[in-house]
Design an enzyme around this catalytic site. Structure first.
Site, PDB file in Angstrom:
ATOM      1  N   GLU A 124      -3.585  -0.479  -3.295  1.00 26.37           N
ATOM      2  CA  GLU A 124      -2.768   0.608  -3.846  1.00 26.37           C
ATOM      3  C   GLU A 124      -1.982   0.141  -5.083  1.00 26.37           C
ATOM      4  O   GLU A 124      -2.532  -0.479  -5.976  1.00 26.37           O
ATOM      5  CB  GLU A 124      -1.892   1.210  -2.737  1.00 26.37           C
ATOM      6  CG  GLU A 124      -2.739   1.755  -1.577  1.00 26.37           C
ATOM      7  CD  GLU A 124      -1.962   2.513  -0.540  1.00 26.37           C
ATOM      8  OE1 GLU A 124      -1.061   3.284  -0.882  1.00 26.37           O
ATOM      9  OE2 GLU A 124      -2.274   2.344   0.654  1.00 26.37           O
ATOM     10  N   ASP A 177      -0.941  11.602   3.632  1.00 24.33           N
ATOM     11  CA  ASP A 177      -1.005  10.150   3.543  1.00 24.33           C
ATOM     12  C   ASP A 177       0.312   9.570   4.095  1.00 24.33           C
ATOM     13  O   ASP A 177       1.273  10.291   4.340  1.00 24.33           O
ATOM     14  CB  ASP A 177      -1.250   9.716   2.090  1.00 24.33           C
ATOM     15  CG  ASP A 177      -1.991   8.386   2.002  1.00 24.33           C
ATOM     16  OD1 ASP A 177      -1.893   7.572   2.947  1.00 24.33           O
ATOM     17  OD2 ASP A 177      -2.668   8.153   0.986  1.00 24.33           O
TER      18      ASP A 177
END
Length: 621
Positions: free
Chosen positions: A502, A295
């Site tokens: 997020e 990521d």
């Protein structure tokens, strides 16, 4: 042999489209220097892409961050031109290895202005419709392909066990079986593999109509303690496998080309450095033959908390690559990454066999993707972005995602609403806001408010649908005078969350923002009221609020096509959605899932009312 072929002027085997993929991989790998191999393992942000990074240094992949665009309101043609320009540089490198360009097309091609924005995954989870998900994958793939992009970082197959998590809307459900059933989006994105396709081997049906998919985030991202983003999943391996790993074999059976590692930890060990989970389990036990990508700056976190993030970069690289990471989403420090990775291999801290395995996997996906033969965009696809057919599909998805939680009082149904009444009140922060409707990962990383892209707001859809004699009064926060003296037949109050992505969405307070409960109460005290909640997760609905209102509708984050909501509330279509997650009574209950012994939710998983047909609990089947 390769040298002899080159000397005779023959095209190298890896450029022969008719040769077997594995033979092409071996041939190209055998021609590469260590530095060229290291560069293939690098994914850089589009702002770092240049003739030097692509042609001279040979970066393997490029991505754009959420909100990173060629220009403001860039057209599909602008995107395609940018990617094609990058590809020309890559093809001018010594070996002419094309790049893969990746983007977060997670609910439609959501970085592109004017693209079709589908409901976020939590809403799609409410549809329980595997075929709809496949069609959404197909539509998204075409819009992504139109912009010259080869790869989307989707689907997120997280199993969200706690709505306090800021990415809960990216999860289809708290139930792994529902998540598993909706992995059909992989086939929509990549195409249908033949029945004899080997399990775990990457697949792409068409370079024109399909894109590479990415199952994420491996593994346990939806099961962290207290729902903390990038947190720690504390559980046995058996529970990790049974709950959080369950969708991955389904993705692999469909030939998913890539998997992204999770920022999170499992029992304290970061996934980005877990050799056991990345290599022994994912590549070994599950038989994954595509490539694994980190990521965004995911490896930089590996030196925390002892050192500042990314400060000991060689340690971060060694830990992740040795654990089994194939491609590193750097995204900015490309030359530093290249120097450090080469140094680590030359010093023997990363074995050459690990580099070769990583690059083999990356090249395998590049060859199956057809990017060697078809490196550039197809201009004939440009008009498909945001086309009517795709918007109608998104509207259908909105309709099917709606969950009716309350309809009427004292056995008297309130819905469907009448279109031909004298006067109606539309209120609330979310009634006329495309940005709020779409949520995070839309145009900007965290989303935004207002007319951020093309679409139809709930207010606009109501105005288009009611009778010509009906007066529609819209006040975001109506005054007492309006409520008292308006003589309204009914009110529609639309409330919900501000967009987030997020960690910006991690919340312990799950009450309705903007004093939503107060607004609902003030209106419902005087006017028969339908409340529509726009959110990425269940929010607190106090019992006194629930009693006052006449109908309650969970609309999740529906995307650009607000008309799908109006299709149902006026009775043109029935509600068919059922809760994919538990609607809790209060945050004190969290985490609460349907398997809990003392399960006492406001509404259980699988709940959803109908207007016209008798309600049947799908969980009882």
């Amino acid at each position: 042999m390769a040298a002899a072929a080159a000397a005779q002027g023959e095209a190298p085997l890896y450029k022969d489209a008719s040769a077997p993929v594995e033979a092409r991989v071996r041939d190209l790998l055998g021609r590469m220097t260590l530095r060229e191999k290291a560069a293939q393992m690098a994914q850089i942000e589009r702002t770092v892409a240049s003739p030097r990074t692509l042609a001279e240094l040979g970066a393997g992949s490029v991505l754009n961050a959420g909100g990173s665009t060629p220009r403001e309101r860039a057209s599909p043609a602008d995107w395609a031109r940018m990617v094609d320009d990058m590809q020309r540089h890559a093809l001018s490198s010594r070996l002419g290895i094309p790049i893969l360009y990746g983007t977060d097309a997670v609910h439609g091609h959501n970085n592109v202005y004017g693209a079709t924005i589908f409901p976020h995954n939590v809403g799609l989870g409410a549809t329980r419709d595997a075929e709809l998900l496949r069609k959404i994958g197909e539509a998204t793939a075409l819009e992504v392909r139109a912009t010259g992009i080869h790869w989307t970082f989707a689907p997120c197959v997280a199993v969200c066990r706690d709505p306090r998590w800021g990415r809960c809307y990216e999860s289809y459900s708290e139930d792994p079986e529902i998540v598993r059933s909706l992995t059909t989006i992989v086939t929509g994105l990549q195409g249908q593999p033949p029945s004899d396709h080997p399990h775990g081997y990457p697949y792409l049906a068409s370079v024109r109509e399909n894109v590479l998919a990415c199952a994420k985030h491996f593994v346990g991202d939806g099961g962290t303690d207290k729902g903390i983003n990038e947190g720690n999943a504390i559980c046995s391996y058996e529970d990790l496998e049974r709950i959080h790993m369950a969708p991955y074999p389904d993705c692999m059976a469909q030939g998913v080309a890539t998997v992204m590692a999770s920022y999170s930890k499992w029992n304290g060990e970061p996934l980005h450095s877990s050799r056991y989970l990345l290599t022994d389990v994912l590549k070994g036990k599950l038989g994954f033959k595509g490539f694994l990508v980190s990521d965004w700056e995911g490896i930089d976190r590996l030196c925390e908390p002892h050192e500042p993030r990314g400060s000991d970069y060689r340690y971060c690289i060694a830990q992740s690559v040795n654990a089994g990471m194939d491609m590193i989403m750097i995204p900015h420090r490309f030359e530093k990454f290249l120097e450090d990775l080469v140094f680590l291999v030359e010093k023997g801290e990363i074995p050459m066999s690990r580099i070769d395995d990583a690059v083999e996997r990356i090249l395998r996906v590049k060859f199956i993707s057809g990017v060697f033969e078809h490196p550039f965009s197809d201009p004939s696809l440009l008009d498909i972005v945001g086309c009517k057919e795709h918007r109608l599909l998104a509207r259908e998805a909105v309709r099917k995602s709606l969950v009716l939680l309350k309809n009427g009082k004292n056995q008297q149904p309130f819905l469907p609403l009448a279109k031909n009444v004298k006067k109606i009140l539309i209120a609330g922060t979310h009634a006329d806001d495309i940005g709020f409707q779409c949520g995070g990962w839309t145009i900007a990383w965290h989303g935004d408010s207002g007319k951020i892209t093309l679409g139809t707001s709930i207010l606009e859809a109501i105005q288009e649908s009611v009778g010509v004699q009906t007066e529609v009064v819209y006040e975001k926060c109506p005054t007492e005078a309006t409520i008292e003296n308006g003589e309204f037949s009914y009110a529609v109050v639309v409330v919900g969350e501000v967009p987030y992505a997020e960690w910006t969405g991690d919340r312990t307070d799950l009450s309705i923002p903007f004093d939503g409960s107060d607004l609902i109460t003030r209106v419902a005290n005087k006017i028969p009221t339908l409340v529509i909640v726009i959110s990425g997760r269940p929010l607190v609905i106090e019992s006194e609020v629930l009693e006052k209102i006449d109908a309650l509708l969970a609309a999740w984050l529906p995307g650009s096509e607000g008309t799908g909501i109006i299709d149902c509330i006026f009775g043109d279509h029935d509600f068919v959605g059922t809760l994919p997650v538990t609607w809790f009574r209060s945050a004190d209950q969290l985490p609460v899932n349907a398997v809990a012994a003392n399960y006492d939710p406001l509404f259980p998983v699988g709940y959803g009312l109908r207007m016209f047909s008798t309600y049947e609990d799908p969980t009882s089947k």
